[in-house]
Design a protein around this motif. Sequence first.
Motif, PDB file in Angstrom:
ATOM      1  N   ASP A 327      32.340  32.707  -1.704  1.00 57.36           N
ATOM      2  CA  ASP A 327      32.523  31.745  -0.445  1.00 57.36           C
ATOM      3  C   ASP A 327      33.910  32.229   0.508  1.00 57.36           C
ATOM      4  O   ASP A 327      33.916  31.717   1.418  1.00 57.36           O
ATOM      5  CB  ASP A 327      33.049  30.335  -1.108  1.00 57.36           C
ATOM      6  N   LYS A 328      34.440  33.281  -0.001  1.00 56.60           N
ATOM      7  CA  LYS A 328      35.445  33.903   0.789  1.00 56.60           C
ATOM      8  C   LYS A 328      36.364  32.768   1.411  1.00 56.60           C
ATOM      9  O   LYS A 328      37.154  32.950   2.316  1.00 56.60           O
ATOM     10  CB  LYS A 328      34.960  34.578   1.980  1.00 56.60           C
ATOM     11  N   THR A 329      36.939  31.754   0.392  1.00 55.95           N
ATOM     12  CA  THR A 329      37.767  30.928   0.645  1.00 55.95           C
ATOM     13  C   THR A 329      39.391  31.604   0.222  1.00 55.95           C
ATOM     14  O   THR A 329      39.408  32.584  -0.605  1.00 55.95           O
ATOM     15  CB  THR A 329      37.697  29.549   0.101  1.00 55.95           C
ATOM     16  N   GLU A 330      40.176  30.861   0.436  1.00 51.42           N
ATOM     17  CA  GLU A 330      41.825  31.172   0.079  1.00 51.42           C
ATOM     18  C   GLU A 330      41.669  31.374  -1.707  1.00 51.42           C
ATOM     19  O   GLU A 330      41.930  32.322  -2.232  1.00 51.42           O
ATOM     20  CB  GLU A 330      42.689  30.307   0.439  1.00 51.42           C
TER      21      GLU A 330
END
Length: 502
Positions: A327-330
């Motif tokens: 998801d390429k979230t933090e």
Amino acid sequence: MFYTDKAALQRWETHSSTEMDATTKPLRIPPEISIYAEKHELFDLMQSMVTHLLVDKPEDPLQYLIDLLKRDSLEVPRVILLGPPASGKRTIAKQLCAYTRAIHITARSILAEDTELARRAQQHREQRQEIPSELWIRLIQQRLSKTDCIQQGWLLEGIPQSRQEALLLQELGISPDHVVMLEASEAVLFDRSHGKRVDPMTGDVYHTAYRWPRDEAVERRLEQREALSEEHMAARLLRYHREADALRRTYGNRLAVINADQPHKDVLAQVLTRVLQQPRSAAPHTPRVLILGPPASGKSLLAERIAHKYNIVNVCCGELLKAVAADKTEMGELIKPYLDSGEPVPDSLVLKILTQRLCRLDCTMRGWVLHGFPCNMREAEKLQESNFVPTRVFFLEMTDAVSVERVTLKAVDPVTGERYHSLYKPAPSPEVQARLQQNPLNSEAVVLAQLKEYWVHVSGLQAMYPDAVYINAEQDPHTVFESLESRLVGRLPKRLSERVQS
């Protein structure tokens, strides 16, 4: 309040409609609330308290509930034991009451009470008249409302004798948890009637052929009561059978019919098994299933089948971490380096991701089946501290040899992406077999290392979940699923309380 402005009235109606629509949405109940309620069986507790209030109708309901909650247990036995003459009711009833400490109640003991109602009933008996049903039911209610029956539970032997009596008891709120009906052929019953002997000191019933005392002192004092004539016995059996079918229909699912024409110990064991079963709870239940086991034991397949059949959420810890990383979230950026390098993701990050997933509305409302976590006792403790306590835990058991065989013989067709196994799903042709490739992670060395890690921590996990169910995972997948499903549906039997065990 009166509205003269149509626009204002319209705005108020729109606002009210919106507010009402909001109440129809599913409530977002924090998972901790439902877990707490299920852990302490609050629904059953409230149901039991209300039932006691309606049955006993105390003058001071508040003080009554306070006294009720001070008892050792609200789950006292309430049993009805039925059966034809000479079926062994008295012997089974006395032993059952000795085991559970329930109060043994018979028609004779009710009539022996020193009460006005009992004296009125005795007058009918002395005049050879049948006791009116209303008077008889009031006598039963009076006896069951005494402190000993309330605190220890009760067993009614041979009561009720008819559907009418059963319905009158139900109208008064007197409802047993279990109804046991003994059955035997008439030939056996006639034979037992003629061989019966009674201990005058204890009232225990013995038989010359089926149950004889081991104590010589008891044997010497046995008395042979006057045997029923065949005509009298036949009349009693006819009267019993005339009402038996109606009683079966009255009690329905609460009724267990047990064959009395078998060794006494077997009959007692079956009756005990039935009586000690927990009544099916009507409480709302959110399934929280945890599946543990060595590599290749079938955890993912079982979880997928359970989730599909029971519409609960399949939570695979490994797949969840991959999805978060993608998801390429933090959080995804934090765990991606660990996944790329093959290093284990720190427990703190795994637990944070997992708890966020289990807190979602679908998991809270529908329940979940978790696999791939925890892998050791520390992780299990952290999961429990987060208030995510599974309601069912399954350990899949398998030897190392089978685990290695299942993993190392797997291969993938790079052209179609289809997965094959040399034993369980061989390639359909030599051409496909020739191009199959094995994942380096499926090598024997990797599997043995995973197994070593599993066996180091499994004893701690087993100690963490003492009520877990163990299933042989070496069987075919269908059999394994059936074994798991049989323990998944319904409540697990409780251990006997200290009151019963002592």
